[in-house]
Design an enzyme around this catalytic site. Structure first.
Site, PDB file in Angstrom:
ATOM      1  CE  LYS A  48       0.211   1.117   4.662  1.00  0.00           C
ATOM      2  NZ  LYS A  48       0.420   2.420   5.321  1.00  0.00           N
ATOM      3  CB  THR A  49       4.075   2.204   1.608  1.00  0.00           C
ATOM      4  OG1 THR A  49       3.580   1.902   2.921  1.00  0.00           O
ATOM      5  CG2 THR A  49       4.941   3.447   1.675  1.00  0.00           C
ATOM      6  CG  ASP A 236      -0.474   5.592   5.325  1.00  0.00           C
ATOM      7  OD1 ASP A 236      -1.106   4.605   4.910  1.00  0.00           O
ATOM      8  OD2 ASP A 236       0.714   5.520   5.705  1.00  0.00           O
ATOM      9  CD  GLU A 237      -1.303   2.358   8.561  1.00  0.00           C
ATOM     10  OE1 GLU A 237      -2.346   1.671   8.675  1.00  0.00           O
ATOM     11  OE2 GLU A 237      -0.184   1.852   8.364  1.00  0.00           O
ATOM     12  CD  GLN A 267      -2.852  -4.872   8.695  1.00  0.00           C
ATOM     13  OE1 GLN A 267      -1.802  -4.800   9.317  1.00  0.00           O
ATOM     14  NE2 GLN A 267      -2.906  -4.747   7.376  1.00  0.00           N
ATOM     15  NE  ARG A 613       1.962  -7.908  11.090  1.00  0.00           N
ATOM     16  CZ  ARG A 613       1.681  -7.110  10.077  1.00  0.00           C
ATOM     17  NH1 ARG A 613       2.565  -6.217   9.683  1.00  0.00           N
ATOM     18  NH2 ARG A 613       0.530  -7.219   9.420  1.00  0.00           N
TER      19      ARG A 613
END
Length: 766
Positions: A48-49, A236-237, A267, A613
Site C-alpha cells: 500500500k505504501t 494513510d492508515e 488491522q 507478521r
C-alpha cells in the site's frame, strides 16, 4: 516558497508513467484513478505504501495540482519522512514544495498558527507536554480542594484526551461523561482546564485538532479557504482515525470530494487510543459513489500463513472483506503447540529458536509477539539462562519498567538497609508529602553522621529538624521497613512483595489511576510476584535480577526480537512465535469485560495482524496451566485457535488434552460468550495492554546479609556538648542546651522555644 513541477512524467507502455508501470493492476488503478473519492483497501503486505506514494507522485507529475495543493496525512513522523523520500525519488525536488505532507498534529498545528486568535490564542502559543499537563491538572485539583488519591490527575488527563479525541468541547459532554470525574464535575474541570490553557497561551496535543475543527465549524470563510487550496487529499492508515480526525477530514473533503484513503479494516487495533473502525467501514456512505480498490496480492507471507490468517478474520462480522493471495511458494503450515505451563512454553520457544539458528536462520529474523508486556518476563529469564541474545522493542525489558524498579527498590532496602539509591527511589513513592527539601536534609545528616540514608531518616524523624508532618511520615515508613525486615525470614519472597505493595500504598496508587497504563503496571507487578515464587530467599531473587540486568549483548550482535502484537504492526519477520493463546490472556479478559463483542472482534483483528507478521513460519503456543496470583490455574486454548482452518495448521501437544480437547467440546451453536465466562472462573488472568516505564540502572549482585534489628539504625556515638552551652541552629536560631540523650539535644531556643535536635545540626555560639 515557489512550487516546482517536473517538465513531464516519463512514460512506459503508452500512457502509463514509469513509476506506475511497475505496480500490479489494482495498485495501478489506485494511482491512476485521480478524481472522486477512493478507498484503497490494502491487506497486510500488499504494497500500500508503494501505491500511495506513486499516487502522490502521479498527481504532481501529471500536473493535476501544485505540490502545495495536496494534503497528505500520516500518523507518524517516520511515515511522513518515508513518504517524502519515496515521492522525491519519483518527482525530484518538487517534493520540497509539499508543505502539507505530515502527521495530523503537525498539519493542524500549522493551521492553528495562522488562525489562533479565533480560539482565543496568540500565534506564538505553546504546546505543553504530558508533564506540564499533569502539573496544571494538579493545580486545578488543589484549587478545588479535592483529594488527589481519590481523583488522580492522570485519570482526568486520560478523560480529557478521550473527550478531545471524540471532538467534544466542555459544553458537549453528556451526563455520563460529566459523572466520570469528581462526582459530576467533569464538565467543570474540563472548562477550567481549557480556560487555564488559554490564560497561558498554550494548548495540549488534543487541542491541535479540536481547535482547528472548531474553527472550521464556526468560521466558514476559513474552511472555504482550505477547501479551495486542497485539490486532493490523501490519508494513510485510515482505519486508525479517531472521531476528531474523521470530522476534520470530512469537512475538508466535502466540496471537491477528491479524497483517497488507504487502510485495512482488518488491522484496526487501536480503539483504546480512540481509533474507530467504523470510519473506514462507512467511507462509501460518507462519500457516495466512492470507488473501492482492493489490494489483495501479498508480497510478504506464504499461502499457508495467509490462508490461516484469512480463515481466522472471516469470523468477524464488521469488515468489508477481501481475499489475500500470493505467488510465494506454499511453505509450512502454521504450527499450534500445546504445552503444560508457561515455563515449558519459554523452554520450547528457546529450543525452537536454537534449532532455527543452527539451520542458518538469523536471530534478527525471529520475533516473539505477546499480547501483554508481562509475558516477556518468562522469555527474558529463559534466554538469559541459555545465553540467547534478545531485544525488547516498543518498551523496556521487564526488570527495567518503572513499577518493577520501584518494587525492587523496596525489596533492596529490606534486604540491605544501607542501599541509599534504592531508598531514595521510594522514600516518596507513592507520594507521601516528602519533597526535595526533606531529602536534602536527610542527605546532609547522613553525610555528617556517616550513616546510610534510611538510618539518618529514622534519627531525623525523632527530632524537630523536620516539620512534624514529614517527621511522622518518615517514622511511620521506617516502622514499616523494620516490620517487613522482621517478616522476611518467615514468608516467601512473593508473599513479602505482595505485603509490601499493599501496605506501602503502592497498589492502591495504581488502582486509583483507573487507566489502561496503570492496569498494565498492576499486571506487571503480579508477574513479578509470580517470578519470585521460584526463589527460596529474597537475596537469591535479587541476585538473579542483578545478573539478568548485567547480561547485555553487544549492540552489533544479532538478537531475537520480543515485542507486543500492537507494537509489531507494520513489521515483518521470517519466523514468528505467538505464545499465550489462551482464554483470558488472548483474547484479553479485560478487553472482553469492557467492550463485549466489539472488543472481541478487535482482539481477533490483533490475532490477524500477529499472524501476518510472519513471512515463512508462524508458531502459536498455548499452555494448559499458568500460575496467576500465586496459584496454578487451568487454562483453555483461545477460541482463535478453533477458528484457524484445519487444512492450514499442524497441531502438536505435549500435554494431556490440549487443542484437540477444545475442538472436541466446541460447537458452532455455542453461545460465543459462554466460554468467556467459563474462562473467567478458571483464570483470573491478566489481559491489560501496556505499561509506562523508564530505564533501569544496573546494580551489582546482592549478597544477602543477616537481618538487621532496629538497633542497627543507631547513630555512631558523638562527642557530648556540655549542658548549658549556648548554640546556634540554622532554622531555630540561638538557644541553650538543656539536656542530652545520645546525639539528640534538648535546646531552649530564644525564638522557637524548646526543640529536640541532632547535635550535628548545631554549632557552639561565639
Amino acid at each position: 516558497m515557489t512550487d516546482h513541477l517536473p517538465p513531464s512524467a516519463p512514460t512506459r507502455n503508452g500512457d502509463i508513467p514509469a513509476y506506475a508501470a511497475r505496480l500490479n493492476p489494482p495498485q495501478k488503478d489506485a494511482v491512476l484513478t485521480t478524481e472522486g473519492p477512493v478507498l484503497m483497501l490494502a491487506g497486510a503486505g500488499t504494497g500500500k505504501t508503494a501505491a500511495l506514494t506513486a499516487r502522490l507522485a502521479h498527481l504532481v507529475a501529471m500536473r493535476k495540482a501544485w505540490p502545495s495543493e495536496i494534503l497528505c496525512v500520516t500518523f507518524t513522523n517516520k511515515a511522513a519522512r518515508e513518504m517524502r523520500e519515496r515521492v522525491g525519488q519519483h518527482i525530484g525536488p518538487s517534493v520540497e514544495g509539499m508543505p502539507w505532507l505530515g502527521t495530523f498534529h503537525s498539519i493542524a498545528a500549522k493551521m492553528l498558527r495562522r488562525h489562533a486568535e479565533l480560539v482565543g490564542l496568540q500565534s506564538n502559543y505553546t504546546i505543553i507536554d504530558t508533564d506540564d499537563q499533569l502539573r496544571l491538572i494538579k493545580q486545578l485539583i488543589r484549587d478545588a480542594e479535592l483529594d488527589e488519591k481519590r481523583w488522580p490527575p492522570r485519570q482526568l488527563a486520560g478523560l480529557l484526551d478521550q473527550w478531545k479525541n471524540r471532538g467534544l468541547n466542555p459544553g458537549d459532554l453528556d451526563a455520563v461523561d460529566n459523572e466520570a470525574y469528581a462526582n459530576g464535575r467533569g464538565q467543570e474541570f474540563y472548562r477550567k482546564y481549557q480556560d487555564r490553557l488559554k490564560a497561558l497561551n498554550a494548548c495540549d496535543f488534543g487541542d491541535l485538532l479540536l481547535h482547528v475543527l472548531n474553527i472550521f465549524r464556526q468560521h466558514h470563510d476559513v474552511l472555504d479557504q482550505y477547501r479551495k487550496r486542497f485539490k486532493y487529499i490523501l490519508v494513510d492508515e485510515y482505519q486508525d482515525t479517531n472521531a476528531v480526525q474523521y470530522l476534520w477530514l470530512r469537512l475538508l473533503a466535502q466540496e471537491r470530494k477528491n479524497i483517497c484513503v488507504v487502510g485495512d479494516d482488518d488491522q484496526s487495533i487501536y480503539s483504546w487510543r480512540g481509533a474507530e473502525v467504523a470510519n473506514i467501514l462507512r467511507f462509501d456512505r460518507d462519500f457516495p459513489g466512492a470507488k473501492v480498490i482492493k489490494l489483495e496480492q501479498n508480497y510478504r507471507s506464504t499461502p499457508q500463513i495467509l490462508a490461516a490468517a484469512s480463515g481466522l478474520i472471516d469470523a468477524n462480522s464488521q469488515r468489508l472483506g477481501k481475499t489475500l493471495w500470493t505467488e510465494i511458494p506454499n511453505g509450512d503450515k502454521v504450527r499450534v503447540i500445546g504445552v503444560w505451563d508457561a515455563p515449558e512454553e519459554a523452554r520450547r520457544v528457546g529450543e525452537e529458536i536454537e534449532r532455527l539458528e543452527r539451520e542458518g536462520s538469523p536471530l534478527d529474523e525471529i520475533a516473539i509477539l505477546v499480547r501483554a508486556q508481562y509475558q516477556t518476563r518468562e522469555f527474558e529469564d529463559r534466554f538469559i539462562q541459555i545465553g540467547l541474545n534478545y531485544r525488547i522493542i516498543g518498551g523496556f525489558r521487564f526488570y527495567e519498567r518503572a513499577e518493577i524498579r520501584d518494587a525492587l527498590a523496596y525489596l533492596r532496602v529490606i534486604a540491605q538497609p544501607a542501599d541509599d539509591l534504592a531508598f531514595e527511589r521510594i522514600y516518596n513513592q507513592p507520594k507521601r508529602g516528602l519533597g526535595a527539601k526533606t531529602l536534602e536534609k536527610m542527605y546532609q545528616y547522613a553525610r555528617a553522621a556517616n550513616l546510610p540514608l534510611a538510618a539518618a531518616s529514622l534519627q531525623l524523624a525523632d527530632s524537630d529538624e523536620l516539620p512534624k508532618r514529614a517527621g511522622n511520615t518518615i517514622a511511620a515508613l521506617m516502622r514499616e521497613f523494620l516490620r517487613w525486615r522482621e517478616m522476611e525470614p518467615n514468608v516467601t519472597p512473593s508473599e513479602l512483595l505482595r505485603t509490601v505493595l499493599d501496605e506501602s500504598g503502592y497498589s492502591a496508587m495504581l488502582e486509583a489511576e483507573r487507566s489502561t497504563e496503570a492496569a498494565g503496571r498492576i499486571e506487571n507487578l503480579s508477574e513479578l510476584a509470580r517470578a519470585m515464587e521460584e526463589y527460596e530467599t529474597l537475596g537469591d531473587f535479587l541476585e538473579h535480577v542483578s545478573l539478568v540486568m548485567d547480561n547485555d549483548a553487544s549492540p552489533d550482535e544479532e538478537k531475537v526480537t520480543i515485542m507486543t502484537m500492537h507494537a509489531a504492526k507494520g513489521l515483518e519477520f521470517n519466523n514468528v512465535f505467538l505464545p499465550g493463546w489462551e482464554e483470558g490472556v488472548f483474547p484479553s479478559q479485560r478487553s472482553l469485560d469492557e467492550g463485549g463483542l466489539a472488543s472481541l472482534e478487535e482482539e481477533r483483528r490483533l490475532a490477524y495482524v500477529a499472524i501476518t507478521r510472519a513471512r515463512r513460519r508462524c508458531t502459536i503456543l498455548h499452555a494448559a496451566n499458568r500460575r496467576i496470583y500465586g496459584q496454578w490455574t487451568s487454562s483453555i486454548p483461545s477460541r482463535f485457535i478453533e477458528e484457524l482452518p484445519d487444512e492450514h495448521i499442524d497441531q502438536e501437544t505435549t500435554m494431556t488434552g490440549g487443542a484437540s480437547l477444545w475442538r472436541a467440546n466446541w460447537s458452532e451453536a455455542d453461545d460465543p460468550f459462554a466460554h468467556v465466562s467459563n474462562a473467567r472462573s478458571q483464570t483470573r488472568g491478566p489481559g491489560f495492554q501496556r505499561a509506562l516505564s523508564s530505564g533501569y540502572s544496573k546494580q551489582p549482585a546482592v549478597v544477602k546479609e543477616p537481618r538487621r534489628s532496629a538497633a542497627s539504625f543507631a547513630a555512631k556515638p558523638r562527642q557530648d556538648i556540655a549542658l548549658g552551652a549556648r548554640v546556634f541552629h540554622d532554622k531555630f536560631g540561638y538557644g541553650t542546651v538543656m539536656s542530652q540523650e545520645g546525639n539528640k539535644l534538648e535546646i531552649n531556643f530564644e525564638q522557637a522555644g524548646t526543640k529536640r535536635v541532632i547535635d550535628s545540626f548545631v554549632t557552639l555560639a561565639d
